[in-house]
Design an enzyme around this catalytic site. Structure first.
Site: not given
Ligand code: GLY
Length: 377
Positions: A100, A157
């Protein structure tokens, strides 16, 4: 893009932007450079104090850059730069930094660099891009998600993080980063996106061969179900990969997932359930999926021929309007706008809450439609 909006939608957008400005002006005065995550009883606390590497830590900065770009009011830029400096502490960590890093530094440093050509921001962005590229598994052809014992894990994600690699390739004039993004996107397309346009949240791949080993439920209801935020990440993520590469396969993939999403969200008044394949009761919504998908639909509209554009734009507007109508808190004394966000289907403390990224994508969607947005992906 010329959205060819009708007068009712134009008026709604202008009014909503006014309300966003009142709300964010007051919020910026009140919270300054804290790094918000969930607003509880109308109050944000500082996630930066609890976990400087948390995946949502870039979104407040992203909101501030969007509002600065739209209004040119210096105060938003000053606070965004303070948040960006606070986030430098995250680079001291190794275990905390993961797939992330794109979310975080696209919204602070790359946004700053795109607007001001700040050299320090460029360096931060390149550090983050190198961290993400370093997670690439050459044999499995994927960027691994998370750390510790998650070797071989890939989550949908990740599609929203790889734009930092496209940016690094453009900025360094070096295609290596783009190659990694493309290989990863192809693996996600083959292993995560299903035939009917729904998606897995997680797949576990053999780190030596890339073969599929398992697909755990993740943040959705169960294995094989359809976590709506994951579908939204995939819509927007593939549309963004198309934006950066012009590879039609990505656009077709984004469209396929978008059609599935639009069909499902129509069943619940354009406010998505947290999981499109969950039991009828209890009803669990997730507005964050709706606002992110709306931005993805607007990105698809940029790529499709003229005669297809209205379908995606009108679908995005319907979702944003439904959420504005039923799930927005415009009280300027309370932090955060969009309610009914859900962290994960089985997270009892994280249901129907106000999450910073719900606000970010709502604001980006409204600003896009007004042609006042900053493209920070
Ligand atoms: N990237 C983590 C979520 O969408 O909760």
């Amino acid at each position: 893009m010329d959205y060819k909006l009708n007068s009712e939608d134009k008026i709604w957008l202008e009014r909503t932007f006014d309300k966003i400005q009142y709300k964010m002006y007051a919020q910026c005065q009140r919270i300054g450079d804290i790094i918000p995550y969930i607003s509880e009883n109308g109050v944000y606390d500082d996630m930066g104090e609890r976990d400087i590497t948390w995946w949502t830590n870039g979104f407040w900065s992203g909101i501030l850059w969007q509002i600065y770009n739209a209004t040119k009011e210096e105060k938003y830029k000053i606070v965004a730069e303070k948040v960006e400096k606070r986030l430098d502490k995250a680079f001291e960590s190794f275990d905390g930094l993961h797939h992330d890093v794109g979310f975080t530094w696209l919204h602070c440093s790359i946004a700053n660099y795109r607007l001001t050509a700040n050299e320090k921001s460029k360096i931060r962005g390149l550090h983050a891009a190198n961290l993400l590229a370093g997670r690439y598994n050459l044999r499995g052809k994927f960027i691994r998600s998370w750390n510790s014992d998650h070797t071989g894990w890939v989550i949908v994600d990740s599609m929203m993080n790889i734009p930092i690699l496209y940016w690094a390739s453009e900025t360094f004039d070096d295609p290596r980063f783009k190659f990694i993004a493309e290989e990863h996107a192809e693996t996600v397309r083959k292993k995560i996106v299903r035939e009917d346009g729904s998606c897995n949240h997680i797949v576990i791949l053999d780190p030596f061969t890339g073969e599929l080993i398992d697909n755990p439920a993740g943040q959705g209801f169960e294995t094989g179900s359809s976590w709506s935020r994951g579908q939204a990440w995939a819509i927007y993520g593939f549309a963004l990969s198309y934006h950066h590469t012009k590879n039609e396969v990505y656009l077709e993939t984004a469209k396929k997932i978008a059609h599935y999403f639009i069909a499902n969200v129509a069943n619940t008044g354009n406010i998505p359930l947290c999981d499109f394949r969950s039991p009828k009761e209890p009803v669990k919504f997730d507005t964050t999926a709706g606002v992110c998908a709306a931005c993805g639909l607007l990105e698809i509209a940029e790529g499709v021929p003229e005669f297809e554009k209205d379908f995606y734009v009108n679908s995005a507007i319907s979702i944003l309007k439904a959420i504005e109508d039923k799930c927005c808190d415009w009280d300027i004394d309370r932090d955060s706008i969009v309610s009914h966000g859900t962290v994960a289907y089985h997270d009892e403390n994280g249901q129907h809450v106000k999450l910073i990224y719900g606000d970010y994508f709502f604001i980006e969607g409204v600003l896009r439609l007004l042609n006042k947005d900053l493209f920070m992906w």
